[in-house]
Design a protein around this motif. Sequence first.
Motif, PDB file in Angstrom:
ATOM      1  N   LEU A 273       0.874  -1.250   0.006  1.00  0.00           N
ATOM      2  CA  LEU A 273      -0.036   0.088   0.175  1.00  0.00           C
ATOM      3  C   LEU A 273       1.087   1.123  -0.157  1.00  0.00           C
ATOM      4  CD1 LEU A 273      -2.900   1.188   0.249  1.00  0.00           C
ATOM      5  CD2 LEU A 273      -2.499   1.070   2.672  1.00  0.00           C
ATOM      6  N   GLU A 274       1.951   1.362   0.818  1.00  0.00           N
ATOM      7  CA  GLU A 274       2.581   2.396   0.992  1.00  0.00           C
ATOM      8  C   GLU A 274       3.508   2.657  -0.489  1.00  0.00           C
ATOM      9  OE1 GLU A 274       5.152   1.484   4.482  1.00  0.00           O
ATOM     10  OE2 GLU A 274       3.571   2.723   5.867  1.00  0.00           O
ATOM     11  N   THR A 275       4.003   1.500  -1.031  1.00  0.00           N
ATOM     12  CA  THR A 275       4.657   1.726  -2.243  1.00  0.00           C
ATOM     13  C   THR A 275       3.725   2.215  -3.243  1.00  0.00           C
ATOM     14  OG1 THR A 275       6.157  -0.182  -1.667  1.00  0.00           O
ATOM     15  CG2 THR A 275       5.658   0.345  -4.017  1.00  0.00           C
ATOM     16  N   ALA A 276       2.474   1.459  -3.275  1.00  0.00           N
ATOM     17  CA  ALA A 276       1.478   2.215  -4.333  1.00  0.00           C
ATOM     18  C   ALA A 276       1.216   3.573  -4.171  1.00  0.00           C
ATOM     19  CB  ALA A 276       0.303   1.372  -4.572  1.00  0.00           C
ATOM     20  N   MET A 277       1.127   4.126  -3.067  1.00  0.00           N
ATOM     21  CA  MET A 277       0.924   5.598  -2.779  1.00  0.00           C
ATOM     22  C   MET A 277       2.076   6.464  -3.073  1.00  0.00           C
ATOM     23  SD  MET A 277      -1.503   5.625   0.826  1.00  0.00           S
ATOM     24  CE  MET A 277      -0.033   4.490   1.785  1.00  0.00           C
ATOM     25  N   ILE A 278       3.401   6.095  -2.942  1.00  0.00           N
ATOM     26  CA  ILE A 278       4.500   6.583  -3.434  1.00  0.00           C
ATOM     27  C   ILE A 278       4.456   6.796  -4.906  1.00  0.00           C
ATOM     28  CG2 ILE A 278       6.904   6.556  -3.714  1.00  0.00           C
ATOM     29  CD1 ILE A 278       7.185   5.454  -0.955  1.00  0.00           C
ATOM     30  N   GLU A 279       4.011   5.588  -5.551  1.00  0.00           N
ATOM     31  CA  GLU A 279       3.908   5.873  -6.966  1.00  0.00           C
ATOM     32  C   GLU A 279       2.770   6.678  -7.611  1.00  0.00           C
ATOM     33  OE1 GLU A 279       3.939   2.333  -9.652  1.00  0.00           O
ATOM     34  OE2 GLU A 279       2.562   3.098 -11.008  1.00  0.00           O
ATOM     35  N   ALA A 280       1.716   6.815  -6.982  1.00  0.00           N
ATOM     36  CA  ALA A 280       0.621   7.944  -7.274  1.00  0.00           C
ATOM     37  C   ALA A 280       1.338   9.309  -6.991  1.00  0.00           C
ATOM     38  CB  ALA A 280      -0.581   7.663  -6.220  1.00  0.00           C
ATOM     39  N   ASN A 281       2.033   9.304  -5.969  1.00  0.00           N
ATOM     40  CA  ASN A 281       2.620  10.854  -5.649  1.00  0.00           C
ATOM     41  C   ASN A 281       3.451  11.356  -6.586  1.00  0.00           C
ATOM     42  OD1 ASN A 281       3.010  13.010  -4.171  1.00  0.00           O
ATOM     43  ND2 ASN A 281       5.113  12.094  -3.235  1.00  0.00           N
ATOM     44  N   MET A 282       4.156  10.314  -7.252  1.00  0.00           N
ATOM     45  CA  MET A 282       5.065  10.571  -8.434  1.00  0.00           C
ATOM     46  C   MET A 282       4.341  10.877  -9.633  1.00  0.00           C
ATOM     47  SD  MET A 282       7.649  10.955 -10.221  1.00  0.00           S
ATOM     48  CE  MET A 282       9.321  10.516  -9.532  1.00  0.00           C
ATOM     49  N   TYR A 283       3.178  10.171  -9.896  1.00  0.00           N
ATOM     50  CA  TYR A 283       2.430  10.069 -10.988  1.00  0.00           C
ATOM     51  C   TYR A 283       1.721  11.561 -11.279  1.00  0.00           C
ATOM     52  CZ  TYR A 283      -2.002  10.006 -13.775  1.00  0.00           C
ATOM     53  OH  TYR A 283      -3.050  10.160 -14.338  1.00  0.00           O
ATOM     54  N   MET A 284       1.034  12.045 -10.230  1.00  0.00           N
ATOM     55  CA  MET A 284       0.091  13.142 -10.357  1.00  0.00           C
ATOM     56  C   MET A 284       1.336  14.575 -10.827  1.00  0.00           C
ATOM     57  SD  MET A 284      -2.373  15.475  -7.925  1.00  0.00           S
ATOM     58  CE  MET A 284      -2.922  13.924  -6.993  1.00  0.00           C
ATOM     59  N   LEU A 285       2.298  14.490 -10.158  1.00  0.00           N
ATOM     60  CA  LEU A 285       3.264  15.620 -10.242  1.00  0.00           C
ATOM     61  C   LEU A 285       3.840  15.720 -11.933  1.00  0.00           C
ATOM     62  CD1 LEU A 285       4.427  18.319  -9.569  1.00  0.00           C
ATOM     63  CD2 LEU A 285       6.183  17.222  -8.613  1.00  0.00           C
TER      64      LEU A 285
END
Length: 369
Positions: A273-285
């Motif tokens: 879950l934490e890894t997927a959230m980090i990817e989403a953080n990178m995705y949006m910007l």
Amino acid sequence: MERRHFIKSAALGAAAGTLVSGCAGNSSDAPAIQAGQPTLRWRLASSYPRSLDTIYGAADVMADRLSQITDGRFTVRVYPAGEIVPAFEVLESVQKGTVQLGHSASYYYIGKNPAFAFDTTIPFGLTARQFNAWAYHGGGREIMQGLFADYNILSYPGGNTGTQMGGWFNREINSVQDLRGLTMRIPGLGGRVMDRLGVTVQQIPGGEIYPALERGVIDAAEWVGPYDDEKLGFHQVARYYYSPGWWEPGANLSFYVNRSAFGTLPSAYQHALETAMIEANMYMLSRYDAVNPAAFQRLVDSGVELRSFPADVLEAARTASAEMIQEGTSDPVYSEIYDSYMAWLGASNNWFGAASFSYSEFVARMLAA
Ligand code: CA
């Protein structure tokens, strides 16, 4: 494939004993070695409509990757604003456990505690890069948990808009005096600063900004930046597009996880879950940085007149912001976050000023020549 299954199963197997009964259920076609791993179906409430594919889309990116990492065993259904939870009640819903996950902007909740602003952005605060540095390496995420613990929530960076635009105006702002009597849609701390500078501040949901500008109910409105603003059509009803959005130099979106629910997860699922959230953080910007340039050019080509806020507006806003943000420090939780954030901002600006900002200034001068 065999090897991948073996490695994953070995990693997950160790955590299987931590499961709370009732949340597990195994799909019948799973290999026997994975039989102890739960199948989980969680729900996420977003503060955004599906049409905002950058902001809303980050939650989909997170859910898709989580499912892939766990071979479809841990899935999240993303609900847009208003479908099961109203846009500005995401925090309460995660707190109560109505949903296990939320995706929102913490500055919507400054009415509960003004310190929530530091989890999103403050006027003249950290840029996206600076925020991520503070959150991941400067103790920022940990220090915010002191506030979120009171709400039974863990918060994680969940995407960033980058530096926003200063919004749409139907009259020119040539000095700080021109702000007096202006009616503007601008939420959060930026709105509170504008109020101190003589602006009549209005809180209007995104979908109602266009008719309010068109009818002259408001003279100005801010939203995000070219890609999102173009979708809402503001260029059709406002003449001037100002920069920069000094009130949101790098707005961070947040994933909320119900702390009790997180505690029931096998540790491998917590890491997934934490890894997927980090990817989403990178995705949006990166997504905003990819789609804003073309949208910006389309707006310029359509005849939008670009303007920069004059220096006296920026200086007056910066002074008013600093006073306002300092006022919360009588509260110990606020004060601890404030001290960490402001110390990071000062040190970070010294370094970025020497490298990134001076380079950007040169590029901007070159482009203007
Ligand atoms: Ca904004």
